[in-house]
Scaffold this active site. Structure first.
Site, PDB file in Angstrom:
ATOM      1  N   LYS A  76      -4.005  71.959 101.411  1.00  0.00           N
ATOM      2  CA  LYS A  76      -3.543  73.281 101.818  1.00  0.00           C
ATOM      3  C   LYS A  76      -3.213  74.090 100.567  1.00  0.00           C
ATOM      4  O   LYS A  76      -2.688  73.548  99.592  1.00  0.00           O
ATOM      5  CB  LYS A  76      -2.317  73.125 102.719  1.00  0.00           C
ATOM      6  CG  LYS A  76      -1.769  74.417 103.299  1.00  0.00           C
ATOM      7  CD  LYS A  76      -0.588  74.131 104.221  1.00  0.00           C
ATOM      8  CE  LYS A  76      -0.012  75.399 104.828  1.00  0.00           C
ATOM      9  NZ  LYS A  76       1.111  75.116 105.759  1.00  0.00           N
ATOM     10  N   SER A 151       0.774  77.123 110.293  1.00  0.00           N
ATOM     11  CA  SER A 151       0.126  77.813 109.197  1.00  0.00           C
ATOM     12  C   SER A 151      -0.952  76.968 108.501  1.00  0.00           C
ATOM     13  O   SER A 151      -1.751  77.484 107.734  1.00  0.00           O
ATOM     14  CB  SER A 151       1.181  78.223 108.158  1.00  0.00           C
ATOM     15  OG  SER A 151       1.812  77.070 107.594  1.00  0.00           O
ATOM     16  N   SER A 175       3.933  73.661 111.524  1.00  0.00           N
ATOM     17  CA  SER A 175       2.685  74.075 110.884  1.00  0.00           C
ATOM     18  C   SER A 175       1.677  72.971 110.613  1.00  0.00           C
ATOM     19  O   SER A 175       0.553  73.252 110.204  1.00  0.00           O
ATOM     20  CB  SER A 175       2.991  74.810 109.570  1.00  0.00           C
ATOM     21  OG  SER A 175       3.561  76.060 109.838  1.00  0.00           O
TER      22      SER A 175
END
Length: 481
Positions: A76, A151, A175
């Site tokens: 990420k 996210s 997330s």
């Protein structure tokens, strides 16, 4: 070659049936073909990836490889990594190339894992849809008209699309778990403090926690073994003996008490979610687990408490982005104060600005007691609820989200979007571990997941239960066409 689970890829590499360069090249080819439409990766560097793969092959040839050496992984964009753009999907950091590496990334590099690239996300991890990214929304590989969740939407999307066998995500209010549910993969948020936060860009420091995302619970357990551990660079890192998170994978579920919170099995869930929950309950009962009703009465308070506290922490953490030392700086300004204002107005997206404003407001003189202090008290009540529930059960089964993934561009207000986190946020307020695993599909063919929540440091127990469910089902084995 890109269909392997993390464990399968590791075994084939160790037995020299495939090489790390062959495997990395196969993924890079698949990424080149599919990522332009998916937008799951926002930074790729083939030269760096292949250099890491060649080093992994040398390590395997020399006989000093680990079980993860040569296995590709995606990160990420919230994790700093030396020599890679680490933008947190924000215009503010679009030109920021990290001079250092996050501890959790370094742990995996030390194992010999190969970096495939940096995955899309909501800007500074603020969002539930991945639509808040400066680089455009990632798509759900099951239906590109729908969001992958957020996210960590890019990480979930690339694992589901088989553009990585595993990825790292971060979980502040759901997330990891919510995008895992929307994309039909497995993801675990460990107990707060289990995985180092050093080098992970801060959103809300008392909530943020990194975790693995992969096809199976077994893969997550293997990856968490390498990720977790005490780090003196992180003051919130727990100093505990090293754990083996695979130790309960073969443990039967007979006699395990599964708590079913009555507040979570409500009319607010879609029929698809209710079906997925019932599927999972039936699987657990068939293996000898015992469902028991529990209560988490403060659930309704978790949303306002979370958004007050997380926004307050975000407003403080993001004050460092001022255009002075690194990141975006406004091109034209009259004085220092104007430079600050223009830089932040240009560099941050609308959702980030909204949360900074909320955070500044709740910490301001005259409102601190009414909002921030009260939210901290609510946080304790939520945590106490879980301890009362765990006195009656070993694990808690709950929905991850009230419905399958919404459409990109859906006309929802910020408050409606915040409410979609109702089932994940309480876990973060309490700092507990929780895992999402696939449990069915919606009528429209989108994945639906459920989550297992454990008490503090019960990751091995959660992963073991999830693995037993996956041994007796095949939701995790489905992949988008």
């Amino acid at each position: 070659m890109t269909q392997y689970t993390l464990k399968q890829a590791g075994s084939l590499l160790q037995s020299k049936q495939i090489s790390a360069v062959e495997l990395a090249s196969a993924y890079l080819a698949a990424i080149a073909e599919k990522n332009p439409a998916l937008n799951g990766y926002i930074t790729i560097d083939q030269d760096k990836t292949l250099a890491e793969a060649r080093a992994a092959d040398e390590r395997i040839a020399q006989g000093n490889a680990s079980a993860l050496t040569g296995v590709p992984v995606a990160y990420k964009d919230i994790f700093c990594q030396t020599g890679w753009r680490s933008a947190c999907a924000s215009k503010m950091l679009d030109n920021f190339v990290s001079p250092y590496t996050a501890t959790v990334v370094q742990n995996l590099l030390d194992e010999g894992m190969v970096t495939l690239g940096r995955t899309n996300m909501d800007e500074f991890a603020m969002g539930s849809t991945n639509e808040n990214s400066f680089y455009g929304a990632a798509k759900n590989p099951w239906n590109p008209e729908h969001v992958p969740g957020g996210s960590s939407g890019g990480s979930a999307a690339v694992v589901a699309a088989r553009l990585a066998p595993a990825a790292l995500g971060s979980d502040t209010g759901g997330s990891i778990r919510q995008p895992a549910s929307h994309c039909g993969i497995t993801g675990i948020k460990p107990t707060y403090g289990t995985v180092s936060r050093f080098g992970m860009v801060a959103y809300a420091s008392s909530f943020d926690q990194a975790g693995p995302m992969a096809q199976t619970a077994e893969d997550c357990a293997i990856l968490l073994n390498a990720m977790a551990g005490f780090d003196p660079k992180d003051s919130t890192s727990f100093e505990r003996e090293k754990e083996d998170y695979t130790r309960d994978l073969d443990k039967p579920l007979k006699g395990v008490k599964i708590g079913l919170p009555k507040e979570y099995f409500s009319e607010g869930n879609s029929t698809d979610v209710q079906t997925a929950l019932q599927n999972t309950i039936d699987l657990l009962k068939a293996q000898g687990a015992e469902p028991v009703e529990v209560s988490l009465p403060q659930t309704k308070l978790s949303i306002p408490a979370y958004y007050v506290l997380a926004s307050a922490e975000a407003g403080t953490n993001l004050s460092r982005y001022d255009g002075v030392r690194y990141g975006h700086r406004a091109a034209q300004f009259g004085d220092l104060e104007e430079m600050y204002g223009k830089t932040r107005a240009e560099g941050f997206g609308s959702e980030v600005k909204r949360r900074i404003m909320i955070g500044t407001y709740v910490l301001s003189h005259g409102y601190y007691d009414a909002y921030y202090l009260k939210a901290q008290k609510l946080r304790r009540l939520v945590a106490d609820d879980f301890q009362t529930a765990f006195a009656r059960c070993d694990l808690i089964l709950a929905p991850t989200a009230p419905s399958a993934a919404p459409k990109i561009g859906a006309d929802t207000s910020p408050v409606e979007t915040y409410l979609s986190d109702i089932y994940t946020i309480a876990v973060n307020l309490a700092g507990l571990p929780a895992l999402t695993l696939p449990a069915g599909f919606s009528g429209g063919g989108l994945p639906v997941g459920v989550q297992l929540v454990g008490n503090y440091f019960a990751e091995a127990k959660i992963l073991g239960a999830a693995h037993q469910i996956q041994l007796n089902s095949d939701w995790h084995g489905k992949r988008p066409e």
